[in-house]
Design a protein around this motif. Structure first.
Motif, short mmCIF file in Angstrom:
data_model
loop_
_atom_site.label_atom_id
_atom_site.label_comp_id
_atom_site.label_asym_id
_atom_site.label_seq_id
_atom_site.Cartn_x
_atom_site.Cartn_y
_atom_site.Cartn_z
N TRP A 166 47.28 -7.41 17.39
CA TRP A 166 46.12 -8.25 17.08
C TRP A 166 45.69 -7.96 15.65
O TRP A 166 45.73 -6.81 15.19
N ARG A 167 45.22 -8.98 14.95
CA ARG A 167 44.66 -8.76 13.62
C ARG A 167 43.27 -8.18 13.79
O ARG A 167 42.47 -8.68 14.56
N LEU A 168 42.99 -7.13 13.02
CA LEU A 168 41.67 -6.51 13.03
C LEU A 168 41.12 -6.54 11.61
O LEU A 168 41.83 -6.27 10.64
N TYR A 169 39.84 -6.87 11.51
CA TYR A 169 39.17 -7.01 10.22
C TYR A 169 38.03 -6.00 10.13
O TYR A 169 37.28 -5.82 11.09
N ASP A 170 37.90 -5.37 8.98
CA ASP A 170 36.84 -4.41 8.75
C ASP A 170 35.50 -5.14 8.75
O ASP A 170 35.35 -6.19 8.11
N GLU A 171 34.52 -4.59 9.45
CA GLU A 171 33.22 -5.25 9.56
C GLU A 171 32.54 -5.43 8.21
O GLU A 171 31.89 -6.46 7.97
N LEU A 172 32.69 -4.47 7.32
CA LEU A 172 32.09 -4.59 5.99
C LEU A 172 32.74 -5.72 5.20
O LEU A 172 32.06 -6.50 4.53
N MET A 225 37.61 1.31 14.11
CA MET A 225 38.16 0.07 14.63
C MET A 225 37.45 -1.11 13.98
O MET A 225 36.30 -1.02 13.56
N GLY A 226 38.11 -2.24 13.91
CA GLY A 226 37.57 -3.43 13.29
C GLY A 226 37.24 -4.51 14.30
O GLY A 226 37.26 -4.29 15.50
N MET A 227 36.96 -5.66 13.75
CA MET A 227 36.64 -6.83 14.56
C MET A 227 37.91 -7.62 14.82
O MET A 227 38.73 -7.78 13.91
N ILE A 228 38.05 -8.17 16.02
CA ILE A 228 39.19 -9.04 16.28
C ILE A 228 38.94 -10.37 15.58
O ILE A 228 37.82 -10.70 15.19
N ALA A 229 40.00 -11.14 15.42
CA ALA A 229 39.94 -12.37 14.64
C ALA A 229 38.88 -13.34 15.14
O ALA A 229 38.15 -13.92 14.33
N SER A 230 38.76 -13.53 16.43
CA SER A 230 37.78 -14.50 16.93
C SER A 230 36.36 -14.07 16.61
O SER A 230 35.51 -14.91 16.27
#
Length: 66
Positions: free
Chosen positions: A37-43, A1-6
């Protein structure tokens, strides 16, 4: 799972709108969750944070034009 946009935007130091624009232009990859929701990879977020920090550092150096 990634990080949410905020979370990702806060980590990088930009607005969520800026982050969404970067995702739309391909500067950072975002995937959509089941709830859309947009999810972004932590790396990816950490890499972009480093780029932003290096740019900021370069602007603060005497004789460097930004």
């Amino acid at each position: 799972m990634g990080m949410i946009a905020s979370q990702a935007a806060r980590e990088i130091g930009v607005s969520t709108r800026t982050l969404a624009g970067w995702a739309d232009s391909g500067r950072i990859k975002a995937v959509r969750s089941a709830g859309n929701w947009r999810l972004y990879d932590e790396l990816d977020v950490q890499r972009l944070k480093q780029v932003m920090q290096k740019r900021q550092d370069a602007r603060l150096q005497p004789g460097v034009r930004g």
